[in-house]
Design a protein around this motif. Structure first.
Motif, PDB file in Angstrom:
ATOM      1  N   GLU A  67       7.166   5.142   7.703  1.00  0.00           N
ATOM      2  CA  GLU A  67       7.030   3.912   8.494  1.00  0.00           C
ATOM      3  C   GLU A  67       8.428   3.383   8.765  1.00  0.00           C
ATOM      4  N   HIS A 109       0.436   5.055   2.080  1.00  0.00           N
ATOM      5  CA  HIS A 109      -0.389   5.565   3.173  1.00  0.00           C
ATOM      6  C   HIS A 109      -1.436   6.527   2.608  1.00  0.00           C
ATOM      7  N   HIS A 112       4.804   0.527  -0.412  1.00  0.00           N
ATOM      8  CA  HIS A 112       5.680  -0.487   0.190  1.00  0.00           C
ATOM      9  C   HIS A 112       4.968  -1.818   0.371  1.00  0.00           C
ATOM     10  N   TYR A 115      10.398  -0.408   9.747  1.00  0.00           N
ATOM     11  CA  TYR A 115      10.321  -1.857   9.921  1.00  0.00           C
ATOM     12  C   TYR A 115      11.627  -2.299  10.565  1.00  0.00           C
ATOM     13  N   HIS A 123       0.834  -1.204   0.000  1.00  0.00           N
ATOM     14  CA  HIS A 123       0.000   0.000   0.000  1.00  0.00           C
ATOM     15  C   HIS A 123       0.866   1.250   0.000  1.00  0.00           C
TER      16      HIS A 123
END
Ligand SMILES: O=P(O)(O)OC[C@H]1O[C@H](O)[C@H](O)[C@@H](O)[C@@H]1O
Ligand SMILES: [Fe+2]
Length: 206
Positions: A99, A92, A138, A101, A90
């Protein structure tokens, strides 16, 4: 409003997180449109009995802009024909939200695509921290032989827009197995976004 601090315990191998407020999972049959080889997908769903291929457990304090959602993603290893198991992916909904990770176990890739169609790959192993900057589409890919577990965190008001990938018939590149590793190939169905599409995505933020 003053919130209480929270401690959540991450299981780096099972891929869960205690104290989660939400959980969702995807089965292989939910993800048919992601893969180039539809027949191989259908056959694998039948062969494996439609397993859960990824599960997310997250903590969502609310949707306040300055707040943070975080949690774990656990992805099974596997392939549909030449393509490794992957998440839907997706951008955002508030596209300028980033984000992070953080790899816990296993071996994966984060595939990122800019609105104008450039691909970037970050390899994820335990203790790899990956920063997904604002505006990048991403998706995660398990290229290993074991579960891939990652921790993530992103602003609570980000939202997920899945249509961006549907509208371009997938991401520009596919990650396929190659010897003991992987390589990128073109997604032959890919429809690039127009300059107007790109401008519309960025217009609220520049
Ligand atoms: O949302 P998907 O593309 O299905 O990916 C699954 C999950 O991946 C990451 O862990 C994201 O931070 C989650 O918000 C997301 O739900
Ligand atoms: Fe995200």
């Amino acid at each position: 409003m003053l919130r209480e601090p929270v401690a959540c315990i991450v299981d780096p191998h099972a891929g869960g997180m205690s104290g989660h407020t939400g959980r969702y999972e995807k089965r292989l049959s939910d993800l048919g449109e992601l893969y180039a080889n539809l027949q191989a997908h259908t056959a694998l769903v039948a062969q494996l009995g439609d397993p859960v291929v990824y599960a997310v457990e997250d903590f969502r304090p609310g949707s306040h802009g300055g707040d943070l959602n975080f949690g774990t993603t656990r992805m099974s290893p596997g392939r549909v024909d030449q393509e490794f198991f992957l998440t839907r992916g997706h951008i955002h909904a508030k596209a300028d939200r980033p984000e992070i990770y953080y790899g816990q176990s296993g071996h994966g890739l984060l595939q990122m695509e800019s609105p104008d169609g450039q691909t970037r790959i970050v390899e994820i192993t335990p203790q790899t921290m990956c920063y997904v900057p604002p505006f990048w589409i991403h998706r995660s890919i398990n290229i290993g032989r074991t579960d891939l577990v990652m921790v993530f965190a992103y602003p609570s008001d980000s939202g997920q827009d899945y249509r961006i990938i549907e509208m371009s018939n997938g991401m520009r590149n596919r990650v396929v197995s190659h010897g003991d590793g992987w390589k990128l190939v073109d997604n032959t169905s890919y429809k690039p976004r127009t300059a107007e599409d790109v401008a519309a995505l960025m217009k609220d933020y520049v």
